[in-house]
Design an enzyme around this catalytic site. Structure first.
Site, PDB file in Angstrom:
ATOM      1  CG  HIS A 147      11.043  -3.055   4.389  1.00  0.00           C
ATOM      2  ND1 HIS A 147       9.688  -2.839   4.311  1.00  0.00           N
ATOM      3  CD2 HIS A 147      11.199  -4.271   4.963  1.00  0.00           C
ATOM      4  CE1 HIS A 147       9.056  -3.880   4.825  1.00  0.00           C
ATOM      5  NE2 HIS A 147       9.949  -4.762   5.224  1.00  0.00           N
ATOM      6  CG  LEU A 148      11.688   1.877  -0.819  1.00  0.00           C
ATOM      7  CD1 LEU A 148      10.404   2.677  -0.943  1.00  0.00           C
ATOM      8  CD2 LEU A 148      12.576   2.099  -2.018  1.00  0.00           C
ATOM      9  CB  SER A 149      12.905   3.464   5.185  1.00  0.00           C
ATOM     10  OG  SER A 149      11.805   2.690   5.631  1.00  0.00           O
ATOM     11  CG  ASN A 196       8.209  -2.444   0.330  1.00  0.00           C
ATOM     12  OD1 ASN A 196       7.716  -2.620   1.450  1.00  0.00           O
ATOM     13  ND2 ASN A 196       8.842  -1.336   0.006  1.00  0.00           N
ATOM     14  NE  ARG A 217       0.664  13.250  -1.752  1.00  0.00           N
ATOM     15  CZ  ARG A 217      -0.461  12.568  -1.806  1.00  0.00           C
ATOM     16  NH1 ARG A 217      -0.715  11.649  -0.905  1.00  0.00           N
ATOM     17  NH2 ARG A 217      -1.349  12.792  -2.731  1.00  0.00           N
ATOM     18  CG  ASP A 220      -1.077 -16.919   8.774  1.00  0.00           C
ATOM     19  OD1 ASP A 220      -0.005 -16.964   9.415  1.00  0.00           O
ATOM     20  OD2 ASP A 220      -2.191 -16.832   9.322  1.00  0.00           O
ATOM     21  NE  ARG A 248      10.637   5.456   8.562  1.00  0.00           N
ATOM     22  CZ  ARG A 248       9.642   5.343   7.666  1.00  0.00           C
ATOM     23  NH1 ARG A 248       9.654   4.345   6.787  1.00  0.00           N
ATOM     24  NH2 ARG A 248       8.673   6.233   7.640  1.00  0.00           N
ATOM     25  N   PRO A 305       0.785  -1.223   0.000  1.00  0.00           N
ATOM     26  CG  PRO A 305      -0.175  -1.162   2.100  1.00  0.00           C
ATOM     27  CD  PRO A 305       0.494  -2.094   1.136  1.00  0.00           C
ATOM     28  CG  ASN A 306      -0.409   4.457   1.098  1.00  0.00           C
ATOM     29  OD1 ASN A 306      -1.345   4.891   0.422  1.00  0.00           O
ATOM     30  ND2 ASN A 306      -0.554   4.093   2.359  1.00  0.00           N
ATOM     31  CD  GLU A 364      10.205  -8.217   5.378  1.00  0.00           C
ATOM     32  OE1 GLU A 364      10.791  -9.207   5.901  1.00  0.00           O
ATOM     33  OE2 GLU A 364       9.632  -7.351   6.045  1.00  0.00           O
ATOM     34  CB  ALA A 401       1.517   0.213   6.192  1.00  0.00           C
ATOM     35  CG  HIS A 416       5.202  -2.389  10.311  1.00  0.00           C
ATOM     36  ND1 HIS A 416       6.506  -2.793  10.393  1.00  0.00           N
ATOM     37  CD2 HIS A 416       5.181  -1.398   9.354  1.00  0.00           C
ATOM     38  CE1 HIS A 416       7.249  -2.067   9.557  1.00  0.00           C
ATOM     39  NE2 HIS A 416       6.466  -1.219   8.911  1.00  0.00           N
ATOM     40  CE1 TYR A 449       9.207   4.811   3.219  1.00  0.00           C
ATOM     41  CE2 TYR A 449       7.707   6.668   3.047  1.00  0.00           C
ATOM     42  CZ  TYR A 449       8.129   5.521   3.691  1.00  0.00           C
ATOM     43  OH  TYR A 449       7.467   5.075   4.793  1.00  0.00           O
ATOM     44  NE  ARG A 486       7.244   4.076   9.910  1.00  0.00           N
ATOM     45  CZ  ARG A 486       6.173   4.247   9.121  1.00  0.00           C
ATOM     46  NH1 ARG A 486       5.783   3.309   8.310  1.00  0.00           N
ATOM     47  NH2 ARG A 486       5.498   5.389   9.137  1.00  0.00           N
TER      48      ARG A 486
HETATM   49  O1  CA2 Z   1      10.658   1.377   3.816  1.00  0.00           O
HETATM   50  C1  CA2 Z   1       9.782   0.737   3.243  1.00  0.00           C
HETATM   51  O2  CA2 Z   1       9.919   0.263   2.120  1.00  0.00           O
HETATM   52  C2  CA2 Z   1       8.398   0.602   3.906  1.00  0.00           C
HETATM   53  O3  CA2 Z   1       7.905  -0.703   3.581  1.00  0.00           O
HETATM   54  C3  CA2 Z   1       7.524   1.666   3.290  1.00  0.00           C
HETATM   55  C4  CA2 Z   1       6.128   1.741   3.912  1.00  0.00           C
HETATM   56  C5  CA2 Z   1       6.227   1.828   5.445  1.00  0.00           C
HETATM   57  O4  CA2 Z   1       4.931   1.776   6.002  1.00  0.00           O
HETATM   58  C6  CA2 Z   1       7.075   0.719   6.028  1.00  0.00           C
HETATM   59  O5  CA2 Z   1       7.164   0.905   7.419  1.00  0.00           O
HETATM   60  C7  CA2 Z   1       8.468   0.721   5.420  1.00  0.00           C
HETATM   61  C8  CA2 Z   1       5.380   2.949   3.379  1.00  0.00           C
HETATM   62  C9  CA2 Z   1       5.125   2.881   1.903  1.00  0.00           C
HETATM   63  C10 CA2 Z   1       4.383   4.102   1.478  1.00  0.00           C
HETATM   64  O6  CA2 Z   1       5.290   4.924   0.770  1.00  0.00           O
HETATM   65  C11 CA2 Z   1       4.998   6.243   0.625  1.00  0.00           C
HETATM   66  C12 CA2 Z   1       5.749   6.909  -0.316  1.00  0.00           C
HETATM   67  C13 CA2 Z   1       5.544   8.244  -0.514  1.00  0.00           C
HETATM   68  C14 CA2 Z   1       4.585   8.912   0.220  1.00  0.00           C
HETATM   69  C15 CA2 Z   1       3.832   8.230   1.160  1.00  0.00           C
HETATM   70  C16 CA2 Z   1       4.029   6.895   1.348  1.00  0.00           C
END
Ligand code: CA2
Length: 144
Positions: free
Chosen positions: A101-103, A75, A18, A88, A108, A10-11, A99, A78, A81, A23, A112
């Site tokens: 993750h960017l960050s 990836n 944004r 499952d 953080r 998601p997102n 798996e 959200a 978590h 990110y 997370r």
């Molecule tokens: O670091 C990652 O890749 C995350 O999976 C990114 C998720 C975050 O909830 C995880 O804790 C770590 C968020 C993805 C949404 O990305 C956005 C990008 C731009 C603006 C808003 C959200």
């Protein structure tokens, strides 16, 4: 040719639009084209999906083996978590799942720090921005 399923949670469609400080500035389209270029060079086929819906992600994972995928790069965003359902599905899918993750989720907010997916994934790569995805793909290519 082997097929790999890439799932963006998601997102992640908002990438580059944004929160660039967290990110990065690359869009999802740019990350996908980096992955496709790498896959072409390594002669594997990528199918890339993005979904904001937990059940849809569960279905993608659950049908992956019968749809002839050899592995999954995910990836879970959200849902990392929160989602017992995705955990499952990963545990039951019978494929290697990496798996990414960017960050660096451990540097953080505390909520997370825990991934429900990591214990059932083949491995996790995090904190390298868009490079996490290409490193994750390289890890999958080693595994399959
Ligand atoms: O670091 C990652 O890749 C995350 O999976 C990114 C998720 C975050 O909830 C995880 O804790 C770590 C968020 C993805 C949404 O990305 C956005 C990008 C731009 C603006 C808003 C959200």
């Amino acid at each position: 040719m082997k097929k790999i399923l890439v799932i963006h949670g998601p997102n992640l469609n908002l990438l580059g639009v944004r929160e660039p400080d967290i990110y990065g500035r690359l869009t999802l389209e740019k990350i996908n084209s980096m992955l496709k270029k790498e896959a072409k060079a390594r002669k594997v086929n990528l199918v890339i999906k993005q979904s904001n819906h937990e059940g849809q992600i569960v279905d993608l994972i659950g049908h992956a083996k019968k749809n002839k995928f050899s592995a999954i790069l995910i990836n879970p965003a959200a849902y990392t978590h929160t989602s017992v359902a995705i955990r499952d599905a990963v545990a039951a899918c019978g494929l290697s799942v990496v798996e990414v993750h960017l960050s660096n989720i451990h540097s953080r907010e505390e909520f997370r720090h825990k991934s429900l997916i990591s214990p059932v994934a083949s491995g996790t790569i995090l904190g390298f921005g868009a490079k996490s995805y290409t490193l994750g793909l390289a890890a999958i290519l080693d595994l399959i």
